[in-house]
Design a protein around this motif. Sequence first.
Motif, PDB file in Angstrom:
ATOM      1  N   LEU A 261      73.077  97.375   5.998  1.00 15.89           N
ATOM      2  CA  LEU A 261      72.585  96.285   5.146  1.00 15.89           C
ATOM      3  C   LEU A 261      72.430  96.766   3.710  1.00 15.89           C
ATOM      4  N   ARG A 262      72.980  95.977   2.786  1.00 19.97           N
ATOM      5  CA  ARG A 262      72.826  96.284   1.360  1.00 19.97           C
ATOM      6  C   ARG A 262      71.595  95.604   0.794  1.00 19.97           C
ATOM      7  N   TYR A 263      71.311  94.399   1.310  1.00 25.24           N
ATOM      8  CA  TYR A 263      70.279  93.562   0.701  1.00 25.24           C
ATOM      9  C   TYR A 263      69.672  92.661   1.762  1.00 25.24           C
ATOM     10  N   ILE A 264      68.376  92.412   1.642  1.00 25.42           N
ATOM     11  CA  ILE A 264      67.682  91.443   2.493  1.00 25.42           C
ATOM     12  C   ILE A 264      66.826  90.576   1.581  1.00 25.42           C
ATOM     13  N   ASN A 265      66.936  89.256   1.729  1.00 26.25           N
ATOM     14  CA  ASN A 265      66.041  88.368   0.968  1.00 26.25           C
ATOM     15  C   ASN A 265      64.941  87.854   1.901  1.00 26.25           C
ATOM     16  N   SER A 266      64.121  86.952   1.416  1.00 24.39           N
ATOM     17  CA  SER A 266      62.990  86.464   2.209  1.00 24.39           C
ATOM     18  C   SER A 266      63.446  85.763   3.489  1.00 24.39           C
ATOM     19  N   SER A 267      64.556  85.052   3.434  1.00 22.78           N
ATOM     20  CA  SER A 267      65.072  84.402   4.644  1.00 22.78           C
ATOM     21  C   SER A 267      65.537  85.442   5.653  1.00 22.78           C
ATOM     22  N   GLY A 268      66.142  86.508   5.168  1.00 18.90           N
ATOM     23  CA  GLY A 268      66.568  87.598   6.043  1.00 18.90           C
ATOM     24  C   GLY A 268      65.383  88.286   6.692  1.00 18.90           C
ATOM     25  N   ILE A 269      64.319  88.474   5.923  1.00 19.05           N
ATOM     26  CA  ILE A 269      63.084  89.036   6.483  1.00 19.05           C
ATOM     27  C   ILE A 269      62.557  88.108   7.577  1.00 19.05           C
ATOM     28  N   GLY A 270      62.656  86.808   7.325  1.00 19.87           N
ATOM     29  CA  GLY A 270      62.232  85.828   8.331  1.00 19.87           C
ATOM     30  C   GLY A 270      63.013  85.966   9.628  1.00 19.87           C
ATOM     31  N   VAL A 271      64.305  86.250   9.530  1.00 18.10           N
ATOM     32  CA  VAL A 271      65.133  86.443  10.726  1.00 18.10           C
ATOM     33  C   VAL A 271      64.625  87.662  11.500  1.00 18.10           C
ATOM     34  N   LEU A 272      64.371  88.774  10.794  1.00 16.68           N
ATOM     35  CA  LEU A 272      63.881  89.983  11.461  1.00 16.68           C
ATOM     36  C   LEU A 272      62.526  89.740  12.127  1.00 16.68           C
ATOM     37  N   ILE A 273      61.635  89.033  11.446  1.00 16.50           N
ATOM     38  CA  ILE A 273      60.312  88.752  12.008  1.00 16.50           C
ATOM     39  C   ILE A 273      60.421  87.824  13.219  1.00 16.50           C
ATOM     40  N   THR A 274      61.338  86.861  13.157  1.00 17.50           N
ATOM     41  CA  THR A 274      61.562  85.969  14.299  1.00 17.50           C
ATOM     42  C   THR A 274      62.032  86.758  15.511  1.00 17.50           C
ATOM     43  N   ILE A 275      62.956  87.686  15.299  1.00 16.99           N
ATOM     44  CA  ILE A 275      63.442  88.527  16.404  1.00 16.99           C
ATOM     45  C   ILE A 275      62.287  89.332  16.988  1.00 16.99           C
ATOM     46  N   LEU A 276      61.504  89.962  16.122  1.00 13.80           N
ATOM     47  CA  LEU A 276      60.363  90.762  16.574  1.00 13.80           C
ATOM     48  C   LEU A 276      59.393  89.906  17.387  1.00 13.80           C
ATOM     49  N   THR A 277      59.070  88.737  16.888  1.00 10.81           N
ATOM     50  CA  THR A 277      58.130  87.841  17.560  1.00 10.81           C
ATOM     51  C   THR A 277      58.646  87.432  18.934  1.00 10.81           C
ATOM     52  N   LYS A 278      59.919  87.095  19.019  1.00  9.54           N
ATOM     53  CA  LYS A 278      60.494  86.666  20.298  1.00  9.54           C
ATOM     54  C   LYS A 278      60.402  87.780  21.337  1.00  9.54           C
ATOM     55  N   PHE A 279      60.731  89.012  20.939  1.00  8.35           N
ATOM     56  CA  PHE A 279      60.646  90.119  21.890  1.00  8.35           C
ATOM     57  C   PHE A 279      59.202  90.434  22.261  1.00  8.35           C
ATOM     58  N   ARG A 280      58.308  90.489  21.298  1.00  8.58           N
ATOM     59  CA  ARG A 280      56.909  90.821  21.594  1.00  8.58           C
ATOM     60  C   ARG A 280      56.243  89.747  22.444  1.00  8.58           C
ATOM     61  N   ASN A 281      56.626  88.481  22.254  1.00 10.22           N
ATOM     62  CA  ASN A 281      56.067  87.408  23.080  1.00 10.22           C
ATOM     63  C   ASN A 281      56.441  87.563  24.547  1.00 10.22           C
ATOM     64  N   LYS A 282      57.513  88.292  24.832  1.00 11.01           N
ATOM     65  CA  LYS A 282      57.949  88.546  26.202  1.00 11.01           C
ATOM     66  C   LYS A 282      57.577  89.952  26.666  1.00 11.01           C
ATOM     67  N   GLY A 283      56.692  90.605  25.914  1.00 14.99           N
ATOM     68  CA  GLY A 283      56.251  91.939  26.296  1.00 14.99           C
ATOM     69  C   GLY A 283      57.202  93.047  25.886  1.00 14.99           C
ATOM     70  N   GLY A 284      58.117  92.741  24.997  1.00  6.21           N
ATOM     71  CA  GLY A 284      59.109  93.719  24.572  1.00  6.21           C
ATOM     72  C   GLY A 284      58.809  94.302  23.202  1.00  6.21           C
ATOM     73  N   GLU A 285      59.786  95.023  22.660  1.00  2.00           N
ATOM     74  CA  GLU A 285      59.624  95.675  21.366  1.00  2.00           C
ATOM     75  C   GLU A 285      60.967  95.741  20.651  1.00  2.00           C
TER      76      GLU A 285
END
Length: 114
Positions: free
Chosen positions: A51-75
């Motif tokens: 990755l060269r660059y991440i904007n706020s929407s890209g950060i949102g994608v990463l946080i969404t992925i993290l949330t989805k995994f953690r909600n299922k007991g993952g990481e």
Amino acid sequence: MKFKHQIKNQVLTLSLQGDLIGEDNGMDIIAMINDHIQNGVRSCIIDISGLRYINSSGIGVLITILTKFRNKGGEVCLLKPSENVQKLLIITKLNAIFQIAGSEEEALEVLKAA
């Protein structure tokens, strides 16, 4: 942005290249993540070395992925952030939320310990 993924030993590895700016790919990535989580995958390594660059929407994608995994007991573990991306993670304090590893072996150890 381009992305590819593979599953090995019930760990999803997602490789991102280019600029993560939450364009249409963001929704494609989330849909793919949802499918794998429904199939029992609970751990994810996101290789962000390309990755060269991440904007706020890209950060949102990463946080969404993290949330989805953690909600299922993952990481999720971010792998090999570039210097610019590492600075962004520190400035936004996301380095305190995400697990970050410098190698795939380290990432797998982090996920085992979670």
